[in-house]
Scaffold this motif. Sequence first.
Motif, PDB file in Angstrom:
ATOM      1  N   GLY A  87      42.297  58.151  24.746  1.00 46.56           N
ATOM      2  CA  GLY A  87      42.114  58.511  26.158  1.00 46.56           C
ATOM      3  C   GLY A  87      43.428  58.771  26.859  1.00 46.56           C
ATOM      4  O   GLY A  87      44.494  58.599  26.299  1.00 46.56           O
ATOM      5  N   ASP A  88      43.334  59.206  28.096  1.00 41.41           N
ATOM      6  CA  ASP A  88      44.560  59.378  28.878  1.00 41.41           C
ATOM      7  C   ASP A  88      44.941  58.010  29.465  1.00 41.41           C
ATOM      8  O   ASP A  88      44.241  57.022  29.269  1.00 41.41           O
ATOM      9  CB  ASP A  88      44.368  60.450  29.952  1.00 41.41           C
ATOM     10  N   GLU A  89      46.058  57.981  30.171  1.00 41.77           N
ATOM     11  CA  GLU A  89      46.563  56.695  30.661  1.00 41.77           C
ATOM     12  C   GLU A  89      45.558  55.987  31.573  1.00 41.77           C
ATOM     13  O   GLU A  89      45.484  54.765  31.596  1.00 41.77           O
ATOM     14  CB  GLU A  89      47.881  56.913  31.401  1.00 41.77           C
ATOM     15  N   ALA A  90      44.746  56.744  32.325  1.00 40.89           N
ATOM     16  CA  ALA A  90      43.830  56.124  33.284  1.00 40.89           C
ATOM     17  C   ALA A  90      42.709  55.355  32.598  1.00 40.89           C
ATOM     18  O   ALA A  90      42.153  54.411  33.163  1.00 40.89           O
ATOM     19  CB  ALA A  90      43.243  57.193  34.199  1.00 40.89           C
ATOM     20  N   SER A  91      42.389  55.717  31.337  1.00 40.12           N
ATOM     21  CA  SER A  91      41.246  55.076  30.682  1.00 40.12           C
ATOM     22  C   SER A  91      41.518  53.599  30.375  1.00 40.12           C
ATOM     23  O   SER A  91      40.589  52.820  30.181  1.00 40.12           O
ATOM     24  CB  SER A  91      40.872  55.836  29.417  1.00 40.12           C
ATOM     25  N   GLY A  92      42.795  53.210  30.317  1.00 38.80           N
ATOM     26  CA  GLY A  92      43.114  51.812  30.023  1.00 38.80           C
ATOM     27  C   GLY A  92      42.795  50.869  31.168  1.00 38.80           C
ATOM     28  O   GLY A  92      42.695  49.657  30.972  1.00 38.80           O
ATOM     29  N   LYS A  93      42.607  51.420  32.341  1.00 39.14           N
ATOM     30  CA  LYS A  93      42.388  50.573  33.529  1.00 39.14           C
ATOM     31  C   LYS A  93      41.170  49.666  33.377  1.00 39.14           C
ATOM     32  O   LYS A  93      41.145  48.550  33.900  1.00 39.14           O
ATOM     33  CB  LYS A  93      42.215  51.491  34.736  1.00 39.14           C
ATOM     34  N   ALA A  94      40.184  50.142  32.638  1.00 38.94           N
ATOM     35  CA  ALA A  94      38.946  49.371  32.458  1.00 38.94           C
ATOM     36  C   ALA A  94      39.184  48.104  31.639  1.00 38.94           C
ATOM     37  O   ALA A  94      38.326  47.210  31.616  1.00 38.94           O
ATOM     38  CB  ALA A  94      37.906  50.240  31.764  1.00 38.94           C
ATOM     39  N   PHE A  95      40.338  48.020  30.953  1.00 41.06           N
ATOM     40  CA  PHE A  95      40.624  46.859  30.093  1.00 41.06           C
ATOM     41  C   PHE A  95      41.792  46.033  30.609  1.00 41.06           C
ATOM     42  O   PHE A  95      42.224  45.093  29.961  1.00 41.06           O
ATOM     43  CB  PHE A  95      40.957  47.332  28.667  1.00 41.06           C
ATOM     44  N   PHE A  96      42.310  46.420  31.751  1.00 43.77           N
ATOM     45  CA  PHE A  96      43.540  45.790  32.245  1.00 43.77           C
ATOM     46  C   PHE A  96      43.224  44.573  33.126  1.00 43.77           C
ATOM     47  O   PHE A  96      42.539  44.683  34.138  1.00 43.77           O
ATOM     48  CB  PHE A  96      44.351  46.821  33.039  1.00 43.77           C
ATOM     49  N   GLY A  97      43.734  43.422  32.701  1.00 45.97           N
ATOM     50  CA  GLY A  97      43.507  42.207  33.480  1.00 45.97           C
ATOM     51  C   GLY A  97      44.804  41.466  33.770  1.00 45.97           C
ATOM     52  O   GLY A  97      45.813  41.668  33.105  1.00 45.97           O
ATOM     53  N   VAL A  98      44.750  40.603  34.777  1.00 40.43           N
ATOM     54  CA  VAL A  98      45.911  39.786  35.136  1.00 40.43           C
ATOM     55  C   VAL A  98      45.558  38.318  34.930  1.00 40.43           C
ATOM     56  O   VAL A  98      44.517  37.844  35.403  1.00 40.43           O
ATOM     57  CB  VAL A  98      46.324  40.028  36.615  1.00 40.43           C
ATOM     58  N   TRP A 129      47.866  47.287  38.517  1.00 40.88           N
ATOM     59  CA  TRP A 129      47.736  48.555  37.786  1.00 40.88           C
ATOM     60  C   TRP A 129      48.429  49.685  38.544  1.00 40.88           C
ATOM     61  O   TRP A 129      49.123  50.526  37.955  1.00 40.88           O
ATOM     62  CB  TRP A 129      46.251  48.879  37.573  1.00 40.88           C
ATOM     63  N   SER A 130      48.264  49.675  39.866  1.00 41.19           N
ATOM     64  CA  SER A 130      48.835  50.764  40.670  1.00 41.19           C
ATOM     65  C   SER A 130      50.365  50.774  40.594  1.00 41.19           C
ATOM     66  O   SER A 130      50.993  51.784  40.859  1.00 41.19           O
ATOM     67  CB  SER A 130      48.375  50.651  42.130  1.00 41.19           C
ATOM     68  N   GLU A 131      50.952  49.626  40.222  1.00 44.47           N
ATOM     69  CA  GLU A 131      52.414  49.543  40.159  1.00 44.47           C
ATOM     70  C   GLU A 131      52.971  49.770  38.746  1.00 44.47           C
ATOM     71  O   GLU A 131      54.175  49.743  38.539  1.00 44.47           O
ATOM     72  CB  GLU A 131      52.868  48.164  40.683  1.00 44.47           C
ATOM     73  N   LEU A 132      52.091  49.987  37.764  1.00 45.64           N
ATOM     74  CA  LEU A 132      52.563  50.175  36.378  1.00 45.64           C
ATOM     75  C   LEU A 132      53.039  51.601  36.131  1.00 45.64           C
ATOM     76  O   LEU A 132      52.499  52.546  36.703  1.00 45.64           O
ATOM     77  CB  LEU A 132      51.444  49.877  35.392  1.00 45.64           C
ATOM     78  N   SER A 133      53.988  51.733  35.216  1.00 44.09           N
ATOM     79  CA  SER A 133      54.435  53.065  34.812  1.00 44.09           C
ATOM     80  C   SER A 133      53.357  53.708  33.933  1.00 44.09           C
ATOM     81  O   SER A 133      52.522  53.003  33.346  1.00 44.09           O
ATOM     82  CB  SER A 133      55.731  52.960  34.011  1.00 44.09           C
ATOM     83  N   SER A 142      39.874  40.015  36.563  1.00 43.96           N
ATOM     84  CA  SER A 142      39.272  41.033  35.700  1.00 43.96           C
ATOM     85  C   SER A 142      39.571  42.441  36.202  1.00 43.96           C
ATOM     86  O   SER A 142      39.964  42.626  37.356  1.00 43.96           O
ATOM     87  CB  SER A 142      37.761  40.825  35.676  1.00 43.96           C
ATOM     88  N   PRO A 143      39.315  43.430  35.330  1.00 44.25           N
ATOM     89  CA  PRO A 143      39.470  44.823  35.757  1.00 44.25           C
ATOM     90  C   PRO A 143      38.639  45.070  37.023  1.00 44.25           C
ATOM     91  O   PRO A 143      37.506  44.610  37.112  1.00 44.25           O
ATOM     92  CB  PRO A 143      38.911  45.620  34.574  1.00 44.25           C
ATOM     93  N   GLY A 144      39.242  45.743  37.968  1.00 41.56           N
ATOM     94  CA  GLY A 144      38.523  46.033  39.213  1.00 41.56           C
ATOM     95  C   GLY A 144      38.763  45.017  40.308  1.00 41.56           C
ATOM     96  O   GLY A 144      38.495  45.283  41.479  1.00 41.56           O
ATOM     97  N   SER A 145      39.290  43.818  39.953  1.00 43.00           N
ATOM     98  CA  SER A 145      39.586  42.824  40.994  1.00 43.00           C
ATOM     99  C   SER A 145      40.773  43.312  41.823  1.00 43.00           C
ATOM    100  O   SER A 145      41.534  44.182  41.379  1.00 43.00           O
ATOM    101  CB  SER A 145      39.916  41.476  40.349  1.00 43.00           C
ATOM    102  N   ASP A 146      40.929  42.746  43.009  1.00 43.44           N
ATOM    103  CA  ASP A 146      42.019  43.190  43.895  1.00 43.44           C
ATOM    104  C   ASP A 146      43.379  43.081  43.207  1.00 43.44           C
ATOM    105  O   ASP A 146      44.195  43.999  43.263  1.00 43.44           O
ATOM    106  CB  ASP A 146      42.049  42.345  45.179  1.00 43.44           C
ATOM    107  N   LEU A 147      43.611  41.927  42.539  1.00 39.07           N
ATOM    108  CA  LEU A 147      44.928  41.721  41.933  1.00 39.07           C
ATOM    109  C   LEU A 147      45.159  42.697  40.770  1.00 39.07           C
ATOM    110  O   LEU A 147      46.252  43.258  40.635  1.00 39.07           O
ATOM    111  CB  LEU A 147      45.065  40.269  41.453  1.00 39.07           C
ATOM    112  N   ALA A 148      44.111  42.917  39.952  1.00 39.80           N
ATOM    113  CA  ALA A 148      44.262  43.850  38.824  1.00 39.80           C
ATOM    114  C   ALA A 148      44.480  45.275  39.343  1.00 39.80           C
ATOM    115  O   ALA A 148      45.313  46.015  38.804  1.00 39.80           O
ATOM    116  CB  ALA A 148      43.040  43.776  37.914  1.00 39.80           C
ATOM    117  N   GLU A 149      43.780  45.640  40.385  1.00 41.07           N
ATOM    118  CA  GLU A 149      43.944  46.998  40.952  1.00 41.07           C
ATOM    119  C   GLU A 149      45.375  47.187  41.455  1.00 41.07           C
ATOM    120  O   GLU A 149      46.014  48.212  41.221  1.00 41.07           O
ATOM    121  CB  GLU A 149      42.973  47.206  42.125  1.00 41.07           C
TER     122      GLU A 149
END
Length: 190
Positions: free
Chosen positions: A140-151, A109-113, A99-106
Amino acid sequence: MNLEEVDASAWSSLESAAKDPQSGFRFINLCSVDVAGRPQARMVVLRRADTAARLLDVHTDTRSPKWLELSRNPFVTILGFCASTRIQLRLAGTTRLHSPGSDLAEKAWSELSAWTRRTYAGGPPGDELSDDETVPVVAGDEASGKAFFGVVSFRAESLDWFELRRADNRRAGFEYSHLGALVASRWINP
Ligand SMILES: Cc1cc2nc3c(=O)[nH]c(=O)nc-3n(C[C@H](O)[C@H](O)[C@H](O)COP(=O)(O)O)c2cc1C
């Protein structure tokens, strides 16, 4: 190629695809079962392959129907086809959701363009757009998508390998242990 070599080459193709956008298995079909028990399939980008653990990772929006489906039923088939080698890979296994915020998702996300991050900043996937809004307005700006980003991390339990040839198609089956070891393999009548 013997059976072990076939298995190794299949996984090596998957590892290449996770790094190379031009690779045959870059886009794979993620097939799940929805809450009504019906099959669902969609193309996804293969983002990471780990042969030793038999893991494949894909990225998705956690507001998408697939995320809910997988949270209720983790059984998945992944289907890929490489047009240049004419090889089909059909992998069956289970998924784990990061889920968003998990180690793998973080980390992912940090490696995405910035461009890819922006695709998560719009409204929920599946929402209707108005007629004059064929492309979603990203508020929103690009950072706002992080809350919905999952792996979605898929662990393969088996592989059905099929090579389409002119006269003599070949097919083989492989099974993996929980830790990813190859525990069974056999040639199959195609
Ligand atoms: C070539 C291609 C690659 C795609 N890659 C992804 C992806 O990596 N992750 C994703 O969530 N959706 C991806 N999509 C969109 C999905 O196929 C699907 O339409 C969307 O995720 C909604 O799926 P769902 O309603 O089953 O959740 C891709 C579509 C195409 C055509």
